[in-house]
Design a protein around this motif. Structure first.
Motif, PDB file in Angstrom:
ATOM      1  N   CYS A   1      61.049 -44.626  38.259  1.00 28.94           N
ATOM      2  CA  CYS A   1      61.363 -43.584  37.292  1.00 28.94           C
ATOM      3  C   CYS A   1      59.904 -43.008  37.236  1.00 28.94           C
ATOM      4  O   CYS A   1      58.910 -43.458  37.574  1.00 28.94           O
ATOM      5  CB  CYS A   1      61.676 -44.281  35.809  1.00 28.94           C
ATOM      6  N   PHE A   2      59.981 -41.750  36.673  1.00 28.04           N
ATOM      7  CA  PHE A   2      59.031 -40.792  36.421  1.00 28.04           C
ATOM      8  C   PHE A   2      58.880 -40.060  34.941  1.00 28.04           C
ATOM      9  O   PHE A   2      59.701 -39.990  34.505  1.00 28.04           O
ATOM     10  CB  PHE A   2      58.825 -39.822  37.303  1.00 28.04           C
ATOM     11  N   VAL A   3      57.685 -40.297  34.389  1.00 28.25           N
ATOM     12  CA  VAL A   3      57.576 -39.779  32.899  1.00 28.25           C
ATOM     13  C   VAL A   3      56.082 -38.931  32.717  1.00 28.25           C
ATOM     14  O   VAL A   3      55.493 -39.057  33.760  1.00 28.25           O
ATOM     15  CB  VAL A   3      57.466 -40.906  31.695  1.00 28.25           C
ATOM     16  N   ARG A   4      55.967 -38.031  31.659  1.00 25.44           N
ATOM     17  CA  ARG A   4      54.911 -37.662  31.582  1.00 25.44           C
ATOM     18  C   ARG A   4      53.987 -38.225  30.462  1.00 25.44           C
ATOM     19  O   ARG A   4      54.630 -38.400  29.503  1.00 25.44           O
ATOM     20  CB  ARG A   4      55.147 -35.821  31.316  1.00 25.44           C
ATOM     21  N   ASP A   5      52.734 -38.432  30.666  1.00 29.63           N
ATOM     22  CA  ASP A   5      52.012 -39.084  29.494  1.00 29.63           C
ATOM     23  C   ASP A   5      51.567 -37.860  28.568  1.00 29.63           C
ATOM     24  O   ASP A   5      51.807 -36.647  28.709  1.00 29.63           O
ATOM     25  CB  ASP A   5      51.037 -39.787  30.023  1.00 29.63           C
ATOM     26  N   LEU A   6      50.594 -38.123  27.637  1.00 28.90           N
ATOM     27  CA  LEU A   6      50.415 -37.253  26.680  1.00 28.90           C
ATOM     28  C   LEU A   6      49.514 -36.174  27.108  1.00 28.90           C
ATOM     29  O   LEU A   6      49.479 -34.915  26.621  1.00 28.90           O
ATOM     30  CB  LEU A   6      49.345 -38.202  25.384  1.00 28.90           C
ATOM     31  N   GLN A   7      48.691 -36.370  28.249  1.00 27.48           N
ATOM     32  CA  GLN A   7      48.043 -35.292  28.865  1.00 27.48           C
ATOM     33  C   GLN A   7      48.690 -34.424  30.084  1.00 27.48           C
ATOM     34  O   GLN A   7      48.432 -33.553  30.389  1.00 27.48           O
ATOM     35  CB  GLN A   7      46.849 -35.960  29.523  1.00 27.48           C
ATOM     36  N   GLY A   8      50.198 -35.054  30.260  1.00 27.56           N
ATOM     37  CA  GLY A   8      50.885 -34.139  31.093  1.00 27.56           C
ATOM     38  C   GLY A   8      50.782 -34.683  32.610  1.00 27.56           C
ATOM     39  O   GLY A   8      51.314 -34.224  33.528  1.00 27.56           O
ATOM     40  N   ASN A   9      50.204 -36.158  32.709  1.00 30.65           N
ATOM     41  CA  ASN A   9      50.246 -36.770  34.036  1.00 30.65           C
ATOM     42  C   ASN A   9      51.580 -37.231  34.339  1.00 30.65           C
ATOM     43  O   ASN A   9      52.317 -37.862  33.570  1.00 30.65           O
ATOM     44  CB  ASN A   9      49.062 -37.798  33.996  1.00 30.65           C
ATOM     45  N   ASN A  10      51.856 -37.272  35.555  1.00 28.89           N
ATOM     46  CA  ASN A  10      53.072 -37.947  36.104  1.00 28.89           C
ATOM     47  C   ASN A  10      53.014 -39.680  36.353  1.00 28.89           C
ATOM     48  O   ASN A  10      52.023 -39.906  37.034  1.00 28.89           O
ATOM     49  CB  ASN A  10      53.332 -37.132  37.407  1.00 28.89           C
ATOM     50  N   ILE A  11      53.547 -40.039  35.466  1.00 28.65           N
ATOM     51  CA  ILE A  11      53.324 -41.685  35.507  1.00 28.65           C
ATOM     52  C   ILE A  11      54.675 -42.365  35.993  1.00 28.65           C
ATOM     53  O   ILE A  11      55.602 -42.103  35.522  1.00 28.65           O
ATOM     54  CB  ILE A  11      53.116 -42.306  33.998  1.00 28.65           C
TER      55      ILE A  11
END
Length: 127
Positions: free
Chosen positions: A106-116
């Motif tokens: 799965c892929f999400v965006r962190d608070l800075q917009g990074n792909n985690i």
């Protein structure tokens, strides 16, 4: 191979709280915490860190990091923690045959917009 990764963030407290929540299902824990940095890892090894930027320093943005999960359920738990935290869901947990029929992620965006990403590599093809 990469030994560890660190991101520069604009709000260390908020980012630290978020990553504590996201990484717990993957077996990561806080290894040390300083006023301007926090390190996460499993088995006592510093694998991922956050550093509060200095004035004028740009935060890490548009980066991608994938955390290894030991099970499919860990990927699902990582995703559930991310959604509960209000992060942008890029791709919910699923088999990613474009990478491998054994690739579940799965892929999400962190608070800075990074792909985690959280990823589990199965021993056989997944449905």
């Amino acid at each position: 191979m990469v030994d560890h990764v660190a991101f520069v963030v604009t709000d260390l407290a908020a980012s630290a709280a978020l990553y504590e929540r996201l990484l717990a299902p993957l077996g990561f824990e806080v290894l040390y915490r300083h006023t301007t940095a926090i390190a996460f890892g499993a088995d006592g090894i510093d694998d991922f860190g956050l550093n509060e930027g200095t004035p004028g320093e740009q935060p890490t943005v548009a980066a991608h990091v994938a955390f290894v999960a030991e099970t499919r359920d860990q990927v699902d738990a990582f995703h559930a923690a991310a959604v509960a935290a209000g992060l942008t869901d890029i791709t919910p947990p699923s088999v990613r045959p474009e990478y491998s029929v054994r690739y579940y992620a799965c892929f999400v965006r962190d608070l800075q917009g990074n792909n985690i990403e959280a990823v589990w590599h199965a021993s056989t093809a997944q449905a």
